[in-house]
Structures are given as structure tokens and as C-alpha cells.
Design a protein around this motif. Structure first.
Motif, PDB file in Angstrom:
ATOM      1  N   THR A   2       0.843  -1.197   0.000  1.00 50.24           N
ATOM      2  CA  THR A   2       0.000   0.000   0.000  1.00 50.24           C
ATOM      3  C   THR A   2       0.876   1.244   0.000  1.00 50.24           C
ATOM      4  N   VAL A   4       1.789   4.865   0.959  1.00 47.86           N
ATOM      5  CA  VAL A   4       1.484   5.821   2.005  1.00 47.86           C
ATOM      6  C   VAL A   4       1.287   7.195   1.380  1.00 47.86           C
ATOM      7  N   THR A   5       0.419   8.010   1.979  1.00 51.50           N
ATOM      8  CA  THR A   5       0.128   9.343   1.444  1.00 51.50           C
ATOM      9  C   THR A   5       0.613  10.428   2.400  1.00 51.50           C
ATOM     10  N   SER A   7      -1.196  12.775   3.544  1.00 49.38           N
ATOM     11  CA  SER A   7      -2.236  12.954   4.563  1.00 49.38           C
ATOM     12  C   SER A   7      -2.045  11.977   5.714  1.00 49.38           C
ATOM     13  N   GLN A   8      -1.709  10.726   5.391  1.00 48.22           N
ATOM     14  CA  GLN A   8      -1.472   9.728   6.436  1.00 48.22           C
ATOM     15  C   GLN A   8      -0.253  10.101   7.278  1.00 48.22           C
ATOM     16  N   GLU A  11      -1.150  12.970   9.540  1.00 51.35           N
ATOM     17  CA  GLU A  11      -2.000  12.483  10.626  1.00 51.35           C
ATOM     18  C   GLU A  11      -1.164  11.832  11.718  1.00 51.35           C
ATOM     19  N   ALA A  12      -0.119  11.078  11.310  1.00 49.04           N
ATOM     20  CA  ALA A  12       0.779  10.468  12.293  1.00 49.04           C
ATOM     21  C   ALA A  12       1.568  11.537  13.035  1.00 49.04           C
ATOM     22  N   LEU A  69       4.005   3.317   9.818  1.00 49.30           N
ATOM     23  CA  LEU A  69       2.861   3.358   8.913  1.00 49.30           C
ATOM     24  C   LEU A  69       2.966   2.262   7.857  1.00 49.30           C
TER      25      LEU A  69
END
Length: 364
Positions: A2, A4-5, A7-8, A11-12, A69
Motif C-alpha cells: 500500500t 502511504v500518502t 495525509s497519512q 496524521e501520524a 505506517l
């Protein structure tokens, strides 16, 4: 895997307390840059200059949270702060006087130039292959973040280093181990990073790569005498540096600047190479000294450093470099390959002389 973006990642990072006004580091506006490529993440956090080293725990926490992540192979977080001159940001997460620990690499040789366009990367690649041909375990580290050449020069543009989750493994080609930011960033995409972020990426590529046991690492330095070159010279335990220049005066002026920079930071000068020294027509044998001739030898004599040799203009060298098959590998017995190998022998001799000078003298 996947992807990672940003935004992610943000957020972290919102879970990291800035220690000021009960705000997290995102709310403080400290996140200045996030770069993502194939699971490798680099983040630049700009903090108030008066806090400096006090925020090192914040850097570590941010780096760990991002690394956890899904889809993240590696994460690098660097702290920066504005100095009095905003054009020269200062890295605050490292003690610049502390050398990186690279115990499995016996010798680190920088190949540098005072300016671009003198054939430094071509020289670095062919010297690495020349040393490998002598039976040495060789690595080639592309330290030019803004203009990486080695993926194309070694026909590795489509290759990617793999990771086991803790270490990154270099790409191997022609018997040498290679690492470059060019493996992680598209060839036509510019890297728009500030100085501390560049150094964070370079240090990670040196520290977090499983090089194995290496006799000699050739480091293809970025051209010039800027912050990256200076910091690399101070942070990396260089055994010595080779300067590449063309023979005309304008190139030699810049070569002198580079040479003097390395002297100031006490990196031994292994010698100067004069590239594009002359052109000899393969059909008629006529010789033309297109960029003048002999300037690098004269500079070496003037500055009392070794002169390692002349490399003429040769269309085969250019064609093979463009095709990803350096001449030393493609045609190891041709005269140009022999010139590179002779220079490699001279470099090894300089290293041997350096060891003898450093050896303790025993009096009886």
C-alpha cells in the motif's frame, strides 16, 4: 504494498507534541517538506532556532511514528532552523564534527570537481570498475542528490533497492554495489530539498544500507564547493579525494577551490586527473588540444599534489556511458580502459604511501 500518502503522514505527525502551547508539530506549522518515493519517506521539520538540540526527542518520535505506517520502508526526519541568513539553513539534529561510523568499509575515496561538466561521474564509474577488476570489493555511492548519474551510467534506471524492513540493500551491477537517490526518484523529476534534508538522505543511504564488507567505496560527489560537499567532507570518514578537471583556465580555477576546500577540512588529496585532455582522431591520428592541455598537471605541481594522469576525449567513452556500459567493463583491454586502470593503480599507490606515513615509527 500500500502506498502511504502525505495525509497519512501528517496524521501520524499530529501525535507528536511540539512542547509549546499544547500544540502538535503540524499545528505549529513546522512541517516544511515531505517527500515520498516507493515507500521511502523524508521529512523536513523546521523548529525555532533557540530550541535546537532540545527537540531531538521530537525528531526521533516523528521518525518512528512514520516508519510504523503501512507502506513505509524507511523514514528520515531532519530538524532545521532558520539562521540569521535564511538562505543557509542549519541542521540541528546532528553534531557535524562527529564522523559517521562505517566500520565495514575500509577505504572511502571521494571523486570531486570544482564545477559540473568535466566528466567526474564518468571517471568515478570507470575508476570503481578498474578497482573491482583488481579483485577488490567495491561500492559506488552517488552523492549527487540534485543530479544523480549512476542509474543511467550503469543501465540501472529501472532497478530499485530492496529492504528487509530494517536495512536497504544496494543494487549490484558489473560486480560492484551501487546506491543512488536516482533509484528512488523519477529521472525527470527534480529533487527540491533544502540542505539539511539532502544531508539526511545521504546519511541514511550510507548508514542504513547493508553494504557488506567493502574494500573501497568510490563516492561520486556533487560538483562545486557548497554546503553538501563541505558537510560530506566533515561527516564522512573520507580516506582521500581525487579531483577531476578539464585543462582550461576557467575549470582549473574551480578545481583549485575544490582542492583547497578539502585541504581546509583535512581530507588528504590523492591527486588530480586531467579529463578531456586532448582529442586524437581515430582515423588519421591528428591530435587537437580542444580545451588546452597540461593545465591540471601544472596545477598539481603548483599545489604540490600528485598528478594522476590525462584522459583524452573519446567518443567510445561517451557512447558507452550513455548506454550504461562503462568503457572499462565494455572493452577492458582498449587503451582508454588501460588509462583508467593506470590511474587506479596510482590511487592505490597514494593510499599505500598514506598508510606508511600514518604508521607509528619504532625506535630501537
Amino acid at each position: 504494498m500500500t502506498n502511504v500518502t502525505q495525509s497519512q503522514i501528517k496524521e501520524a505527525l499530529e501525535r507528536v507534541d511540539s512542547t509549546i502551547e499544547n500544540k502538535n508539530i503540524v499545528a505549529q506549522g513546522w512541517i516544511k517538506d515531505i517527500a515520498i518515493k516507493d515507500g521511502h519517506v523524508a521529512i523536513c521539520i523546521e523548529v525555532p532556532p533557540e530550541l535546537g538540540q532540545k527537540l531531538e526527542p521530537i525528531r526521533e518520535k516523528a521518525e518512528n511514528l512514520v516508519h510504523q505506517l503501512e507502506g513505509v520502508i524507511s523514514s528520515t526526519v531532519v530538524l532545521t532552523s532558520e539562521t540569521e541568513n535564511p538562505e543557509t539553513p542549519k541542521a540541528t539534529n546532528k553534531n557535524i564534527k562527529t564522523k559517521l561510523a562505517l566500520p565495514n568499509i575500509k577505504t572511502l575515496i571521494a571523486v570531486a570537481s570544482g564545477k559540473g561538466g568535466v566528466g567526474k561521474s564518468t571517471t568515478a564509474a570507470n575508476l570503481a570498475l578498474s578497482l573491482s577488476a583488481k579483485g577488490l570489493k567495491v561500492a559506488l555511492f552517488d552523492a549527487d542528490i540534485y543530479g544523480p548519474s549512476m542509474p543511467r551510467m550503469l543501465a540501472l534506471s529501472k532497478e530499485k533497492p530492496h529492504s528487509d524492513g530494517t536495512k536497504i540493500y544496494p543494487v549490484e551491477k558489473y560486480g560492484i554495489k551501487v546506491m543512488s537517490i536516482g533509484f528512488l526518484v523519477p529521472e525527470d523529476k527534480p529533487v527540491v530539498w533544502r540542505g539539511p534534508m539532502v544531508m539526511g538522505a545521504l546519511e541514511q543511504m550510507l548508514n542504513d544500507v547493508e553494504w557488506g564488507s567493502i574494500d573501497t567505496m568510490i563516492i561520486d560527489m556533487p560538483p562545486g564547493t557548497g554546503d553538501t560537499q563541505l558537510t560530506m567532507s566533515q561527516r564522512v570518514p573520507l580516506t582521500g579525494v581525487v579531483i577531476v578537471s578539464t585543462p582550461q583556465d576557467i575549470a582549473l580555477i574551480d578545481a583549485r577551490k575544490g582542492l583547497n576546500m578539502f585541504k581546509q577540512v583535512e581530507v588528504p588529496i590523492l591527486g588530480i586527473i586531467e579529463n578531456m585532455s586532448y582529442y586524437q582522431c581515430p582515423s588519421c591520428g591528428n591530435r587537437e588540444e580542444i580545451f588546452s592541455h597540461g593545465g591540471a598537471r601544472a596545477t598539481a605541481d603548483e599545489l604540490n599534489v600528485p598528478f594522476l594522469g590525462e584522459l583524452p576525449l573519446d567518443i567510445k567513452v561517451r557512447e558507452n556511458s550513455d548506454n550504461g556500459t562503462p568503457i572499462v567493463n565494455a572493452d577492458p583491454n582498449c587503451i582508454q580502459s588501460q588509462r583508467y586502470k593506470t590511474i587506479a593503480d596510482k590511487i592505490l599507490l597514494q593510499l599505500e604511501n598514506q598508510k606508511k606515513k600514518a604508521a607509528p615509527k619504532i625506535s630501537v
